[in-house]
Design a protein around this motif. Structure first.
Motif, PDB file in Angstrom:
ATOM      1  N   PRO A  94     -40.569 -14.195  37.628  1.00 50.05           N
ATOM      2  CA  PRO A  94     -39.898 -13.380  38.663  1.00 50.05           C
ATOM      3  C   PRO A  94     -38.805 -14.143  39.413  1.00 50.05           C
ATOM      4  O   PRO A  94     -37.787 -13.562  39.802  1.00 50.05           O
ATOM      5  CB  PRO A  94     -41.049 -12.994  39.598  1.00 50.05           C
ATOM      6  CG  PRO A  94     -42.256 -13.009  38.720  1.00 50.05           C
ATOM      7  CD  PRO A  94     -42.034 -14.176  37.800  1.00 50.05           C
ATOM      8  N   TYR A  95     -39.017 -15.457  39.617  1.00 50.88           N
ATOM      9  CA  TYR A  95     -37.984 -16.258  40.276  1.00 50.88           C
ATOM     10  C   TYR A  95     -36.783 -16.449  39.349  1.00 50.88           C
ATOM     11  O   TYR A  95     -35.632 -16.472  39.799  1.00 50.88           O
ATOM     12  CB  TYR A  95     -38.535 -17.628  40.677  1.00 50.88           C
ATOM     13  CG  TYR A  95     -39.580 -17.597  41.771  1.00 50.88           C
ATOM     14  CD1 TYR A  95     -39.774 -16.465  42.557  1.00 50.88           C
ATOM     15  CD2 TYR A  95     -40.383 -18.712  42.022  1.00 50.88           C
ATOM     16  CE1 TYR A  95     -40.735 -16.444  43.556  1.00 50.88           C
ATOM     17  CE2 TYR A  95     -41.337 -18.701  43.022  1.00 50.88           C
ATOM     18  CZ  TYR A  95     -41.518 -17.564  43.781  1.00 50.88           C
ATOM     19  OH  TYR A  95     -42.472 -17.555  44.769  1.00 50.88           O
ATOM     20  N   GLU A  96     -37.073 -16.603  38.043  1.00 52.96           N
ATOM     21  CA  GLU A  96     -35.982 -16.737  37.081  1.00 52.96           C
ATOM     22  C   GLU A  96     -35.137 -15.466  37.052  1.00 52.96           C
ATOM     23  O   GLU A  96     -33.908 -15.521  36.943  1.00 52.96           O
ATOM     24  CB  GLU A  96     -36.544 -17.030  35.691  1.00 52.96           C
ATOM     25  CG  GLU A  96     -37.141 -18.420  35.542  1.00 52.96           C
ATOM     26  CD  GLU A  96     -37.618 -18.689  34.124  1.00 52.96           C
ATOM     27  OE1 GLU A  96     -37.192 -19.697  33.542  1.00 52.96           O
ATOM     28  OE2 GLU A  96     -38.427 -17.880  33.600  1.00 52.96           O
ATOM     29  N   LYS A  97     -35.809 -14.336  37.147  1.00 55.32           N
ATOM     30  CA  LYS A  97     -35.094 -13.059  37.143  1.00 55.32           C
ATOM     31  C   LYS A  97     -34.186 -12.935  38.366  1.00 55.32           C
ATOM     32  O   LYS A  97     -33.077 -12.396  38.292  1.00 55.32           O
ATOM     33  CB  LYS A  97     -36.099 -11.909  37.114  1.00 55.32           C
ATOM     34  CG  LYS A  97     -35.467 -10.531  37.011  1.00 55.32           C
ATOM     35  CD  LYS A  97     -36.530  -9.442  36.915  1.00 55.32           C
ATOM     36  CE  LYS A  97     -35.897  -8.063  36.816  1.00 55.32           C
ATOM     37  NZ  LYS A  97     -36.935  -6.991  36.728  1.00 55.32           N
ATOM     38  N   LEU A  98     -34.648 -13.448  39.488  1.00 55.92           N
ATOM     39  CA  LEU A  98     -33.863 -13.390  40.722  1.00 55.92           C
ATOM     40  C   LEU A  98     -32.637 -14.290  40.641  1.00 55.92           C
ATOM     41  O   LEU A  98     -31.556 -13.941  41.128  1.00 55.92           O
ATOM     42  CB  LEU A  98     -34.735 -13.798  41.914  1.00 55.92           C
ATOM     43  CG  LEU A  98     -34.081 -13.811  43.292  1.00 55.92           C
ATOM     44  CD1 LEU A  98     -33.648 -12.407  43.691  1.00 55.92           C
ATOM     45  CD2 LEU A  98     -35.048 -14.384  44.329  1.00 55.92           C
ATOM     46  N   GLY A  99     -32.799 -15.452  40.012  1.00 60.55           N
ATOM     47  CA  GLY A  99     -31.693 -16.399  39.925  1.00 60.55           C
ATOM     48  C   GLY A  99     -31.603 -17.291  41.144  1.00 60.55           C
ATOM     49  O   GLY A  99     -32.102 -16.949  42.220  1.00 60.55           O
ATOM     50  N   VAL A 100     -30.965 -18.445  40.967  1.00 61.27           N
ATOM     51  CA  VAL A 100     -30.848 -19.399  42.073  1.00 61.27           C
ATOM     52  C   VAL A 100     -29.758 -18.984  43.053  1.00 61.27           C
ATOM     53  O   VAL A 100     -29.935 -19.061  44.268  1.00 61.27           O
ATOM     54  CB  VAL A 100     -30.563 -20.817  41.528  1.00 61.27           C
ATOM     55  CG1 VAL A 100     -30.283 -21.787  42.682  1.00 61.27           C
ATOM     56  CG2 VAL A 100     -31.749 -21.317  40.705  1.00 61.27           C
ATOM     57  N   LYS A 101     -28.632 -18.508  42.525  1.00 60.07           N
ATOM     58  CA  LYS A 101     -27.509 -18.124  43.383  1.00 60.07           C
ATOM     59  C   LYS A 101     -27.107 -16.674  43.153  1.00 60.07           C
ATOM     60  O   LYS A 101     -27.312 -16.119  42.075  1.00 60.07           O
ATOM     61  CB  LYS A 101     -26.301 -19.019  43.119  1.00 60.07           C
ATOM     62  CG  LYS A 101     -26.419 -20.442  43.619  1.00 60.07           C
ATOM     63  CD  LYS A 101     -25.114 -21.193  43.382  1.00 60.07           C
ATOM     64  CE  LYS A 101     -25.172 -22.607  43.926  1.00 60.07           C
ATOM     65  NZ  LYS A 101     -23.892 -23.333  43.724  1.00 60.07           N
ATOM     66  N   SER A 102     -26.538 -16.090  44.176  1.00 60.53           N
ATOM     67  CA  SER A 102     -25.952 -14.756  44.080  1.00 60.53           C
ATOM     68  C   SER A 102     -24.625 -14.785  44.825  1.00 60.53           C
ATOM     69  O   SER A 102     -24.589 -15.107  46.022  1.00 60.53           O
ATOM     70  CB  SER A 102     -26.879 -13.704  44.694  1.00 60.53           C
ATOM     71  OG  SER A 102     -26.272 -12.421  44.679  1.00 60.53           O
ATOM     72  N   HIS A 103     -23.543 -14.508  44.107  1.00 60.24           N
ATOM     73  CA  HIS A 103     -22.202 -14.551  44.699  1.00 60.24           C
ATOM     74  C   HIS A 103     -21.922 -15.910  45.340  1.00 60.24           C
ATOM     75  O   HIS A 103     -21.331 -16.000  46.419  1.00 60.24           O
ATOM     76  CB  HIS A 103     -22.030 -13.435  45.734  1.00 60.24           C
ATOM     77  CG  HIS A 103     -22.302 -12.060  45.195  1.00 60.24           C
ATOM     78  ND1 HIS A 103     -21.511 -11.451  44.244  1.00 60.24           N
ATOM     79  CD2 HIS A 103     -23.310 -11.186  45.462  1.00 60.24           C
ATOM     80  CE1 HIS A 103     -21.995 -10.256  43.959  1.00 60.24           C
ATOM     81  NE2 HIS A 103     -23.089 -10.068  44.680  1.00 60.24           N
ATOM     82  N   GLY A 104     -22.403 -16.958  44.662  1.00 58.68           N
ATOM     83  CA  GLY A 104     -22.134 -18.310  45.129  1.00 58.68           C
ATOM     84  C   GLY A 104     -23.027 -18.798  46.247  1.00 58.68           C
ATOM     85  O   GLY A 104     -22.908 -19.944  46.689  1.00 58.68           O
ATOM     86  N   GLN A 105     -23.954 -17.952  46.714  1.00 56.75           N
ATOM     87  CA  GLN A 105     -24.850 -18.326  47.805  1.00 56.75           C
ATOM     88  C   GLN A 105     -26.266 -18.554  47.274  1.00 56.75           C
ATOM     89  O   GLN A 105     -26.759 -17.791  46.441  1.00 56.75           O
ATOM     90  CB  GLN A 105     -24.882 -17.226  48.878  1.00 56.75           C
ATOM     91  CG  GLN A 105     -23.534 -16.965  49.534  1.00 56.75           C
ATOM     92  CD  GLN A 105     -23.032 -18.161  50.321  1.00 56.75           C
ATOM     93  OE1 GLN A 105     -23.789 -18.803  51.049  1.00 56.75           O
ATOM     94  NE2 GLN A 105     -21.743 -18.465  50.167  1.00 56.75           N
ATOM     95  N   TYR A 106     -26.907 -19.621  47.772  1.00 55.62           N
ATOM     96  CA  TYR A 106     -28.269 -19.921  47.339  1.00 55.62           C
ATOM     97  C   TYR A 106     -29.238 -18.842  47.810  1.00 55.62           C
ATOM     98  O   TYR A 106     -29.258 -18.472  48.982  1.00 55.62           O
ATOM     99  CB  TYR A 106     -28.728 -21.273  47.893  1.00 55.62           C
ATOM    100  CG  TYR A 106     -28.280 -22.449  47.056  1.00 55.62           C
ATOM    101  CD1 TYR A 106     -29.020 -22.861  45.953  1.00 55.62           C
ATOM    102  CD2 TYR A 106     -27.120 -23.139  47.371  1.00 55.62           C
ATOM    103  CE1 TYR A 106     -28.614 -23.938  45.181  1.00 55.62           C
ATOM    104  CE2 TYR A 106     -26.702 -24.219  46.605  1.00 55.62           C
ATOM    105  CZ  TYR A 106     -27.453 -24.613  45.507  1.00 55.62           C
ATOM    106  OH  TYR A 106     -27.049 -25.672  44.746  1.00 55.62           O
ATOM    107  N   GLN A 107     -30.046 -18.341  46.869  1.00 55.51           N
ATOM    108  CA  GLN A 107     -31.158 -17.454  47.206  1.00 55.51           C
ATOM    109  C   GLN A 107     -32.473 -18.224  47.213  1.00 55.51           C
ATOM    110  O   GLN A 107     -33.424 -17.833  47.887  1.00 55.51           O
ATOM    111  CB  GLN A 107     -31.256 -16.311  46.190  1.00 55.51           C
ATOM    112  CG  GLN A 107     -30.020 -15.438  46.115  1.00 55.51           C
ATOM    113  CD  GLN A 107     -30.254 -14.236  45.234  1.00 55.51           C
ATOM    114  OE1 GLN A 107     -30.582 -13.154  45.718  1.00 55.51           O
ATOM    115  NE2 GLN A 107     -30.112 -14.418  43.938  1.00 55.51           N
ATOM    116  N   GLN A 108     -32.509 -19.281  46.436  1.00 52.44           N
ATOM    117  CA  GLN A 108     -33.679 -20.142  46.347  1.00 52.44           C
ATOM    118  C   GLN A 108     -33.225 -21.485  45.790  1.00 52.44           C
ATOM    119  O   GLN A 108     -32.105 -21.615  45.283  1.00 52.44           O
ATOM    120  CB  GLN A 108     -34.753 -19.508  45.464  1.00 52.44           C
ATOM    121  CG  GLN A 108     -34.258 -19.070  44.101  1.00 52.44           C
ATOM    122  CD  GLN A 108     -35.320 -18.311  43.321  1.00 52.44           C
ATOM    123  OE1 GLN A 108     -36.503 -18.312  43.650  1.00 52.44           O
ATOM    124  NE2 GLN A 108     -34.899 -17.657  42.254  1.00 52.44           N
TER     125      GLN A 108
END
Length: 319
Positions: free
Chosen positions: A68-82
């Motif tokens: 589930p974390y892989e699906k979310l991804g580390v960044k979104s639009h250049g901003q860290y999500q995790q």
């Protein structure tokens, strides 16, 4: 707990004063699945049988991806999500009632610090603040924790199987949700036993440890606090959780109002005990020192956040 915390969530708690939820025999709901809970950690098997096994278990978790974390991804639009997509993104995310710890050096991973220099102290994470004490803890409670910690050190502690460790996890959930139930049974070596009987056996042994403290300090305070815990086994209404519920019921007060009143009482307590000029000066000096240290660290910072993370996570092997 305040009902707003459970808005939109399924639960089996009872309701009082419309916005207060509780379990009749609960002791510490924050330690239940309603509080510290993370689906990603549900399958973690962290061993406490030795420091090496503990470190190895955590290092496995911080290197193992969680879909589930892989699906979310580390960044979104250049901003860290995790920070990353692993079960544990950093060691301090590990939810546990107790953890061995060591003060880390700048940029050092906690597991590497433990592996390199051993445990420095034990973090008891299941200890609630006492809402009836301005400090959140009393002398008596500190003495009992001293006795408890030393008892755990001295008592024989054979290695646990995975099944026995799972039983301990289930025991904790039973205690935090049903700990004041006179009929509660726990699992000792995966065999059912009455909680009161088991607790009494441990407290009797702890009384011997308390007597060592008393002999060393020339008083009977440590024995007294252990005996007070024995009394709570016979009279669960003396426990802190029961005292909170008694206050709510007697004053017909929702939990939110109770918590706000306690917070205000605590604020007033400290406002009425101002710092001495020497104490105020010492805190002012420390604040200035801390701010200056922050400025110095930031001025010397010569790498990006991404580079810092790369360096930090590169310590997985703890070479």
């Amino acid at each position: 707990m305040c009902g707003s915390f459970l808005r939109g969530r399924e639960h089996q708690l009872e309701t009082f004063q419309q916005h207060t939820c509780y379990m009749p025999y609960g002791t510490s709901l924050r330690m239940s699945d309603l509080g510290y809970h993370n689906d990603a950690q549900a399958g973690l098997k962290v061993s406490y049988n030795s420091l090496d096994e503990y470190v190895s278990s955590l290092q496995h978790a911080i290197r193992t991806p969680y879909p589930p974390y892989e699906k979310l991804g580390v960044k979104s639009h250049g901003q860290y999500q995790q920070l990353n997509t692993n079960i544990l993104q950093i060691e301090n995310e590990f939810y546990s009632s107790i953890r061995p710890k060591r003060v880390t050096q700048s940029g050092e991973r906690p597991t590497c610090a433990l592996a390199d220099r051993g445990g420095e102290y034990i973090e008891l994470r299941c200890v609630d603040l006492d809402p009836f004490s301005p400090l959140g803890i009393t002398d008596s409670q500190i003495r009992f924790l001293d006795v408890f910690a030393l008892y755990c050190l001295l008592e024989d502690s054979p290695a646990l199987t995975e099944q026995e460790q799972q039983c301990n996890i289930e025991n904790l959930q039973s205690i935090v949700t049903q700990g004041r139930d006179p009929q509660l049974r726990l699992t000792s070596k995966c065999t059912q036993a009455p909680f009161r009987q088991w607790a009494q056996e441990h407290l009797q042994k702890m009384l011997q440890v308390a007597q060592l403290f008393d002999q060393a300090h020339g008083h009977s305070a440590h024995s007294g606090v252990v005996k007070a815990q024995m009394q709570k086994l016979a009279q669960p209404e003396l426990t802190p959780s029961a005292q909170v519920m008694t206050t709510l019921f007697e004053q017909q007060q929702p939990f939110f109002e109770f918590a706000m009143n306690r917070a205000q009482d605590t604020a007033n307590y400290f406002k009425n005990q101002p710092l001495s000029s020497a104490e105020a000066a010492a805190f002012t000096k420390e604040a200035r020192r801390s701010i200056e240290a922050q400025r110095r660290i930031e001025a010397e910072d010569d790498i990006t956040f991404e580079q810092y993370l790369d360096n930090f996570f590169a310590q997985d092997a703890c070479n």
